[in-house]
Design a protein around this motif. Structure first.
Motif, PDB file in Angstrom:
ATOM      1  N   ALA A  31       3.237   5.883  27.913  1.00 42.13           N
ATOM      2  CA  ALA A  31       3.857   7.360  27.795  1.00 42.13           C
ATOM      3  C   ALA A  31       3.512   8.509  28.763  1.00 42.13           C
ATOM      4  O   ALA A  31       3.757   9.808  28.879  1.00 42.13           O
ATOM      5  CB  ALA A  31       3.710   7.903  26.352  1.00 42.13           C
ATOM      6  N   SER A  32       2.591   8.063  29.547  1.00 39.31           N
ATOM      7  CA  SER A  32       1.699   9.053  30.740  1.00 39.31           C
ATOM      8  C   SER A  32       2.859   9.363  31.601  1.00 39.31           C
ATOM      9  O   SER A  32       3.015  10.945  31.587  1.00 39.31           O
ATOM     10  CB  SER A  32       0.498   8.284  31.423  1.00 39.31           C
ATOM     11  OG  SER A  32       1.163   7.085  32.075  1.00 39.31           O
ATOM     12  N   LEU A  33       3.782   8.878  32.039  1.00 41.38           N
ATOM     13  CA  LEU A  33       4.727   9.358  32.990  1.00 41.38           C
ATOM     14  C   LEU A  33       5.942   9.868  32.010  1.00 41.38           C
ATOM     15  O   LEU A  33       6.206  11.218  32.784  1.00 41.38           O
ATOM     16  CB  LEU A  33       5.607   8.205  33.543  1.00 41.38           C
ATOM     17  CG  LEU A  33       6.589   8.478  34.560  1.00 41.38           C
ATOM     18  CD1 LEU A  33       6.252   9.536  35.631  1.00 41.38           C
ATOM     19  CD2 LEU A  33       7.225   7.329  35.225  1.00 41.38           C
ATOM     20  N   ALA A  34       6.166   9.620  30.867  1.00 40.83           N
ATOM     21  CA  ALA A  34       7.203  10.214  30.385  1.00 40.83           C
ATOM     22  C   ALA A  34       6.647  11.623  29.705  1.00 40.83           C
ATOM     23  O   ALA A  34       7.458  12.761  29.604  1.00 40.83           O
ATOM     24  CB  ALA A  34       7.674   9.558  29.139  1.00 40.83           C
ATOM     25  N   HIS A  35       5.298  11.749  29.547  1.00 40.58           N
ATOM     26  CA  HIS A  35       4.605  12.888  29.051  1.00 40.58           C
ATOM     27  C   HIS A  35       4.717  13.986  30.230  1.00 40.58           C
ATOM     28  O   HIS A  35       5.021  15.041  29.966  1.00 40.58           O
ATOM     29  CB  HIS A  35       3.245  12.984  28.584  1.00 40.58           C
ATOM     30  CG  HIS A  35       2.535  13.915  28.253  1.00 40.58           C
ATOM     31  ND1 HIS A  35       2.428  14.585  27.284  1.00 40.58           N
ATOM     32  CD2 HIS A  35       1.647  14.496  29.094  1.00 40.58           C
ATOM     33  CE1 HIS A  35       1.812  15.718  27.493  1.00 40.58           C
ATOM     34  NE2 HIS A  35       1.238  15.676  28.352  1.00 40.58           N
ATOM     35  N   VAL A  36       4.470  13.644  31.326  1.00 38.51           N
ATOM     36  CA  VAL A  36       4.494  14.605  32.513  1.00 38.51           C
ATOM     37  C   VAL A  36       5.919  14.923  32.802  1.00 38.51           C
ATOM     38  O   VAL A  36       6.174  16.362  33.246  1.00 38.51           O
ATOM     39  CB  VAL A  36       3.841  14.026  33.779  1.00 38.51           C
ATOM     40  CG1 VAL A  36       4.446  14.836  35.148  1.00 38.51           C
ATOM     41  CG2 VAL A  36       2.537  13.802  33.663  1.00 38.51           C
ATOM     42  N   GLN A  37       6.980  14.100  32.598  1.00 37.79           N
ATOM     43  CA  GLN A  37       8.252  14.656  32.904  1.00 37.79           C
ATOM     44  C   GLN A  37       8.907  15.184  31.803  1.00 37.79           C
ATOM     45  O   GLN A  37       9.699  16.110  32.105  1.00 37.79           O
ATOM     46  CB  GLN A  37       9.104  13.132  33.144  1.00 37.79           C
ATOM     47  CG  GLN A  37       8.847  12.402  34.592  1.00 37.79           C
ATOM     48  CD  GLN A  37       9.697  11.297  34.634  1.00 37.79           C
ATOM     49  OE1 GLN A  37       9.810  10.465  33.646  1.00 37.79           O
ATOM     50  NE2 GLN A  37       9.926  10.830  35.926  1.00 37.79           N
ATOM     51  N   ALA A  38       8.518  14.968  30.434  1.00 38.28           N
ATOM     52  CA  ALA A  38       8.984  15.921  29.382  1.00 38.28           C
ATOM     53  C   ALA A  38       8.677  17.397  29.406  1.00 38.28           C
ATOM     54  O   ALA A  38       9.450  18.221  28.990  1.00 38.28           O
ATOM     55  CB  ALA A  38       8.533  15.176  28.066  1.00 38.28           C
ATOM     56  N   LYS A  39       7.306  17.632  29.948  1.00 36.83           N
ATOM     57  CA  LYS A  39       6.940  18.977  29.995  1.00 36.83           C
ATOM     58  C   LYS A  39       7.297  19.707  31.256  1.00 36.83           C
ATOM     59  O   LYS A  39       7.253  20.830  31.427  1.00 36.83           O
ATOM     60  CB  LYS A  39       5.391  19.073  29.652  1.00 36.83           C
ATOM     61  CG  LYS A  39       4.544  18.682  30.989  1.00 36.83           C
ATOM     62  CD  LYS A  39       3.056  18.417  30.387  1.00 36.83           C
ATOM     63  CE  LYS A  39       1.923  17.683  31.457  1.00 36.83           C
ATOM     64  NZ  LYS A  39       1.829  18.698  32.558  1.00 36.83           N
ATOM     65  N   GLY A  40       7.726  18.812  32.321  1.00 40.77           N
ATOM     66  CA  GLY A  40       8.450  19.357  33.296  1.00 40.77           C
ATOM     67  C   GLY A  40       7.642  19.776  34.480  1.00 40.77           C
ATOM     68  O   GLY A  40       7.755  20.483  35.594  1.00 40.77           O
ATOM     69  N   THR A  41       6.044  19.690  34.486  1.00 41.44           N
ATOM     70  CA  THR A  41       5.071  19.992  35.567  1.00 41.44           C
ATOM     71  C   THR A  41       4.180  18.908  35.573  1.00 41.44           C
ATOM     72  O   THR A  41       3.823  18.169  34.487  1.00 41.44           O
ATOM     73  CB  THR A  41       4.311  21.280  34.773  1.00 41.44           C
ATOM     74  OG1 THR A  41       3.653  20.992  33.532  1.00 41.44           O
ATOM     75  CG2 THR A  41       5.260  22.568  34.527  1.00 41.44           C
ATOM     76  N   LEU A  42       3.465  18.831  36.507  1.00 40.64           N
ATOM     77  CA  LEU A  42       2.534  17.817  37.114  1.00 40.64           C
ATOM     78  C   LEU A  42       1.224  18.881  37.479  1.00 40.64           C
ATOM     79  O   LEU A  42       1.239  19.530  38.466  1.00 40.64           O
ATOM     80  CB  LEU A  42       2.758  17.033  38.159  1.00 40.64           C
ATOM     81  CG  LEU A  42       1.723  16.124  38.729  1.00 40.64           C
ATOM     82  CD1 LEU A  42       1.469  15.163  37.695  1.00 40.64           C
ATOM     83  CD2 LEU A  42       2.092  15.571  40.300  1.00 40.64           C
ATOM     84  N   VAL A  43       0.293  18.930  36.599  1.00 41.25           N
ATOM     85  CA  VAL A  43      -0.721  19.741  36.554  1.00 41.25           C
ATOM     86  C   VAL A  43      -1.808  19.106  37.570  1.00 41.25           C
ATOM     87  O   VAL A  43      -2.408  17.999  37.316  1.00 41.25           O
ATOM     88  CB  VAL A  43      -1.626  20.309  35.429  1.00 41.25           C
ATOM     89  CG1 VAL A  43      -2.834  21.161  35.733  1.00 41.25           C
ATOM     90  CG2 VAL A  43      -0.460  20.727  34.410  1.00 41.25           C
ATOM     91  N   MET A  44      -1.969  19.516  38.862  1.00 37.02           N
ATOM     92  CA  MET A  44      -3.150  19.033  39.707  1.00 37.02           C
ATOM     93  C   MET A  44      -4.366  19.787  39.965  1.00 37.02           C
ATOM     94  O   MET A  44      -4.300  21.016  40.132  1.00 37.02           O
ATOM     95  CB  MET A  44      -2.415  19.096  41.114  1.00 37.02           C
ATOM     96  CG  MET A  44      -3.324  18.573  42.329  1.00 37.02           C
ATOM     97  SD  MET A  44      -2.318  18.652  43.950  1.00 37.02           S
ATOM     98  CE  MET A  44      -3.866  19.014  45.114  1.00 37.02           C
TER      99      MET A  44
END
Length: 486
Positions: A31-44
């Motif tokens: 679910a790591s990819l789904a989690h990022v896409q669900a929240k709409g942000t990639l925190v770098m």
């Protein structure tokens, strides 16, 4: 290539126990990819003091994080269909931030060493470079080979690949380890060291923007496990790793790093070096001063209130309360402030999501309270016991005696000591830079990295700290005289 320093490694060990009880980071690996896409942000997570990978520019008075890694992050976020959010931290704090869920990825010139692979995932290598030796141009001909440095001081960032390469392949040189790139360059330019070993891209950037420096090929031998930079992700985040690897493959196939990203970074470097005067960077210092004063003010007020409560608990009849106050004071005074700041941000932050600024303020308040409580307790004990006996004979309750008789006299006694503690607290705010709070010392590091000037930013910071502390000293002295007249 930047590596985790001793503080980062220590903080991971410190937080290891907390990780067992904290919320899991990407517990469901698929679910790591789904989690990022669900929240709409990639925190770098990144440490923006390492040109041309990541650094800050002063564009029209506004700070902006740019660099090759930032461009890569933007492309990855675009491919994932999310917005890129860049969170700046000190390099030592990046891995703890990743393992505690503060960031989704680390994109900051990091090498995928075997030791790191044990705790985090890594993508495929996205950029490979050699290692260069940075020299003062006037001494270029003095050191034609690595063997010429025998007996000379050669420096690198502590805990890095470059540090280990000097140790292994320049055994007769005097190895010097430092905690930041800015300090390394400053040491080189002031002839404290003969040379600095850095990654080729970074060394070239410094040499191109400083006419007094030159970068030469170090001809170091590195293994495939050591060479190259990759993106770090939480352990087990397989789906997100696979998706990012697809983006990196496209970037490599189109040669975007060489054709576009490095050129863009070079243009940004020219923005910084077009005007390296400290006046041009005044907004950085003012912003740092703003955060320094905010943290110090809240720390003084909050620490005084909590310190008074702890001091009063030390006189309480209930033994558990007295034990608690004593244990708190002893524990806080027995641990470094920097470790406390990192524990609040990364450890407690696993249970309650707090911003870096909030965590820094909490740590400063909790730390200063322990020291202030001892000062206050000493002042209360210094008040003549006859004062309390006289108050009791007049019918005052214990609370009224403490409020109207003891505390006012205690304040007069401890006022100089309180003033010293307040001044120390202002200087202690520099510690919060470890978690990326842009107070004065953090901004000094940014200005050093951006302008390639080492001494001037430090001088400005010293003057600012002196003015603040001098004004506070005058203010405290005024009230001390006022109290003595009463």
């Amino acid at each position: 290539m930047k590596f985790l320093g001793h503080w980062g490694l220590f903080s991971i060990i410190l937080l290891f126990g907390c990780l067992t009880y904290g919320r899991p980071v990407h517990a469901d690996t698929d679910a790591s990819l789904a989690h990022v896409q669900a929240k709409g942000t990639l925190v770098m997570g990144t440490s923006p003091n390492y040109p041309p990978y990541e650094f800050q520019i002063n564009k029209h008075g506004k700070s902006q994080i740019v660099g090759m890694d930032i461009e890569i992050g933007k492309q990855i976020a675009k491919d994932l269909g999310v917005k890129l959010v860049v969170k700046k931290l000190s390099f030592d704090s990046l891995l703890p931030a990743l393992t505690t869920g503060k960031v989704d990825i680390i994109l900051s010139g990091m090498s995928p060493t075997p030791a790191r692979r044990k705790s985090v995932n890594f993508t495929n290598i996205y950029y490979t470079e050699g290692e260069s030796i940075l020299l003062n141009k006037t001494e270029h001909n003095k050191y034609p080979t690595k063997s010429a440095f025998n007996g000379q001081k050669v420096a690198a960032e502590t805990g890095t690949l470059q540090y280990n390469l000097i140790k292994q392949q320049m055994p007769n040189a005097k190895l010097i380890g430092m905690s930041s790139a800015a300090n390394l360059i400053l040491a080189l330019k002031t002839h404290k060291v003969a040379a600095v070993v850095k990654g080729t891209a970074s060394a070239t950037a410094y040499a191109k923007n400083d006419p007094n420096l030159v970068a030469v090929n170090g001809h170091f031998k590195t293994s495939s496990a050591q060479a190259g930079n990759a993106i770090a992700l939480p352990k087990g985040a397989q789906s997100l790793t696979a998706a990012i690897n697809q983006s990196l493959a496209k970037i490599k196939h189109q040669h975007l790093i060489q054709r576009q990203y490095l050129k863009t970074a070079g243009k940004y470097l020219k923005v910084n070096t077009a005007d390296t005067s400290m006046w041009h960077y005044r907004h950085y210092f003012l912003r740092g001063l703003e955060y320094t004063l905010l943290i110090a003010l809240i720390g003084i007020i909050g620490g005084s209130i909590l310190g008074l409560c702890l001091a009063l608990l030390r006189f309480n009849r209930l033994l558990p309360l007295r034990w608690f106050a004593t244990a708190y004071v002893e524990f806080v005074r027995g641990t470094p402030l920097m470790v406390q700041i990192m524990f609040v941000y990364f450890g407690i932050g696993m249970l309650v999501d707090v911003s870096a600024l909030t965590a820094g303020i909490i740590a400063i308040v909790l730390n200063s309270a322990a020291y202030l409580s001892e000062i206050i307790r000493g002042g209360i004990q210094a008040v003549d016991v006859g004062q309390s006996e006289a108050a009791a004979s007049l019918g005052l309750s214990k609370n009224a005696n403490m409020r109207y008789v003891v505390l006012p006299q205690a304040v007069k006694i401890i006022w100089p000591a309180l003033g010293n503690q307040f001044i120390n607290l202002i200087k202690d705010t520099s510690m919060v830079s470890i978690i990326g709070i842009t107070e004065l010392i953090y901004q000094v590091g940014i200005v050093q990295a951006d302008t390639y000037r080492g001494v001037a930013p430090i001088g400005i910071a010293m003057i600012i700290y002196f003015i603040i502390c001098w004004l506070l000293t005058r203010l405290l002295h005024y009230y001390e005289q006022h109290l003595n007249y009463e």
